[in-house]
Design a protein around this motif. Structure first.
Motif, PDB file in Angstrom:
ATOM      1  N   ILE A   4       0.839  -1.209   0.000  1.00 35.71           N
ATOM      2  CA  ILE A   4       0.000   0.000   0.000  1.00 35.71           C
ATOM      3  C   ILE A   4       0.866   1.248   0.000  1.00 35.71           C
ATOM      4  O   ILE A   4       0.615   2.202  -0.755  1.00 35.71           O
ATOM      5  N   PHE A   5       1.896   1.268   0.831  1.00 37.82           N
ATOM      6  CA  PHE A   5       2.793   2.420   0.870  1.00 37.82           C
ATOM      7  C   PHE A   5       3.525   2.612  -0.454  1.00 37.82           C
ATOM      8  O   PHE A   5       3.728   3.745  -0.918  1.00 37.82           O
ATOM      9  N   LEU A   6       3.914   1.515  -1.093  1.00 39.47           N
ATOM     10  CA  LEU A   6       4.573   1.613  -2.396  1.00 39.47           C
ATOM     11  C   LEU A   6       3.652   2.207  -3.449  1.00 39.47           C
ATOM     12  O   LEU A   6       4.072   3.028  -4.265  1.00 39.47           O
ATOM     13  N   CYS A   7       2.401   1.798  -3.431  1.00 39.55           N
ATOM     14  CA  CYS A   7       1.432   2.333  -4.402  1.00 39.55           C
ATOM     15  C   CYS A   7       1.226   3.829  -4.215  1.00 39.55           C
ATOM     16  O   CYS A   7       1.237   4.601  -5.189  1.00 39.55           O
ATOM     17  N   PHE A   8       1.030   4.254  -2.965  1.00 38.39           N
ATOM     18  CA  PHE A   8       0.833   5.676  -2.707  1.00 38.39           C
ATOM     19  C   PHE A   8       2.090   6.479  -3.019  1.00 38.39           C
ATOM     20  O   PHE A   8       2.032   7.592  -3.537  1.00 38.39           O
ATOM     21  N   GLY A   9       3.245   5.903  -2.716  1.00 38.53           N
ATOM     22  CA  GLY A   9       4.507   6.591  -3.013  1.00 38.53           C
ATOM     23  C   GLY A   9       4.732   6.750  -4.507  1.00 38.53           C
ATOM     24  O   GLY A   9       5.174   7.805  -4.968  1.00 38.53           O
ATOM     25  N   LEU A  10       4.393   5.694  -5.272  1.00 41.81           N
ATOM     26  CA  LEU A  10       4.556   5.777  -6.723  1.00 41.81           C
ATOM     27  C   LEU A  10       3.605   6.808  -7.323  1.00 41.81           C
ATOM     28  O   LEU A  10       3.983   7.572  -8.227  1.00 41.81           O
ATOM     29  N   LYS A  11       2.384   6.838  -6.832  1.00 47.78           N
ATOM     30  CA  LYS A  11       1.410   7.807  -7.337  1.00 47.78           C
ATOM     31  C   LYS A  11       1.859   9.230  -7.036  1.00 47.78           C
ATOM     32  O   LYS A  11       1.743  10.123  -7.889  1.00 47.78           O
ATOM     33  N   TRP A  12       2.370   9.455  -5.828  1.00 48.34           N
ATOM     34  CA  TRP A  12       2.839  10.796  -5.474  1.00 48.34           C
ATOM     35  C   TRP A  12       4.025  11.202  -6.340  1.00 48.34           C
ATOM     36  O   TRP A  12       4.105  12.340  -6.801  1.00 48.34           O
ATOM     37  N   TRP A  13       4.938  10.269  -6.613  1.00 45.66           N
ATOM     38  CA  TRP A  13       6.120  10.579  -7.430  1.00 45.66           C
ATOM     39  C   TRP A  13       5.736  10.908  -8.870  1.00 45.66           C
ATOM     40  O   TRP A  13       6.262  11.851  -9.456  1.00 45.66           O
ATOM     41  N   LEU A  14       4.799  10.138  -9.423  1.00 45.43           N
ATOM     42  CA  LEU A  14       4.356  10.406 -10.794  1.00 45.43           C
ATOM     43  C   LEU A  14       3.670  11.765 -10.902  1.00 45.43           C
ATOM     44  O   LEU A  14       3.874  12.506 -11.859  1.00 45.43           O
ATOM     45  N   ALA A  15       2.831  12.091  -9.902  1.00 42.19           N
ATOM     46  CA  ALA A  15       2.146  13.390  -9.920  1.00 42.19           C
ATOM     47  C   ALA A  15       3.138  14.524  -9.809  1.00 42.19           C
ATOM     48  O   ALA A  15       2.992  15.576 -10.461  1.00 42.19           O
ATOM     49  N   SER A  16       4.167  14.341  -9.002  1.00 45.49           N
ATOM     50  CA  SER A  16       5.181  15.369  -8.831  1.00 45.49           C
ATOM     51  C   SER A  16       6.043  15.509 -10.082  1.00 45.49           C
ATOM     52  O   SER A  16       6.391  16.614 -10.499  1.00 45.49           O
TER      53      SER A  16
END
Length: 215
Positions: free
Chosen positions: A27-39
């Motif tokens: 779950i943390f990996l998914c949220f981290g990847l989404k935040w990185w892509l948005a940034s």
């Protein structure tokens, strides 16, 4: 290992603890990847592309550079009424939202008038047909020049007083003059035909002499 011992392992607290830890990590990996892509892609951010139509390339470059966009001229065409070098098309279209640094491709108005080839009209068609074909290519026609010849037959095409040949390239919208016959050739033929007819006809005196001989 028996089947019973195998299923008893699922009841062990350590097994469920490890499974829960793995789930939390995913779950943390998914949220981290989404935040990185948005940034990285600046999700939700965008610059509205202005309308560049009619601007010179230099003005468009200066304006788009001030808002973080890049202008690249990749084609040219010709539009009557616009100055040479003015922008006549753009991609992306005005009003679209793009990312900073996006390239805006533009088409600029040609510096020179495009040319058209003179079709095979000389001594090959009538004035009406030549007029229609030349106008369809974008040429302007001046009053025709009349010479002795068959009526309305095209004997030449002139541009600024110079005789053109078929296949020659001339700037579009140029003013051309068609050289056509005034019909005198046909009248000469008619007059010659009538003279020959008169010479071949018998006079009344000749007919009387001919009848006297027969008698």
């Amino acid at each position: 290992m028996t089947v019973k011992e195998f299923f008893e392992k699922f009841k062990a607290p350590m097994f469920w603890g490890n499974l829960l830890a793995m789930l939390v990590v995913i779950i943390f990996l998914c949220f981290g990847l989404k935040w990185w892509l948005a940034s990285y892609t600046h999700h939700g951010e965008g610059i509205e592309v202005p309308n560049l139509y009619g601007m010179t390339h230099r003005v468009a470059v200066h304006r788009l550079d001030s808002i973080g966009l890049v202008v690249v001229a990749n084609d040219s065409s010709y539009v009557e009424g616009l100055p040479a070098g003015a922008i006549i098309q753009q991609n992306p279209a005005p009003g679209m939202k793009v990312k900073s640094g996006r390239i805006i491709y533009v088409t600029i108005n040609s510096l020179t008038m495009p040319c058209e080839r003179i079709p095979d009209l000389i001594d090959n068609c009538s004035y009406r047909e030549a007029e229609a074909r030349l106008k369809s290519l974008g040429f302007e026609l001046l009053s025709p020049k009349l010479i002795d010849g068959e009526k309305d037959w095209v004997y030449g095409i002139q541009y600024h007083g110079r005789n053109l040949v078929s296949g020659e390239s001339v700037p579009r919208e140029s003013e051309l003059t068609l050289v056509i016959g005034n019909g005198s050739l046909g009248e000469e033929k008619d007059s010659e035909g009538s003279d020959n007819g008169d010479s071949d006809a018998f006079s009344s005196d000749e007919i009387d002499d001919f009848l006297e001989v027969l008698e």
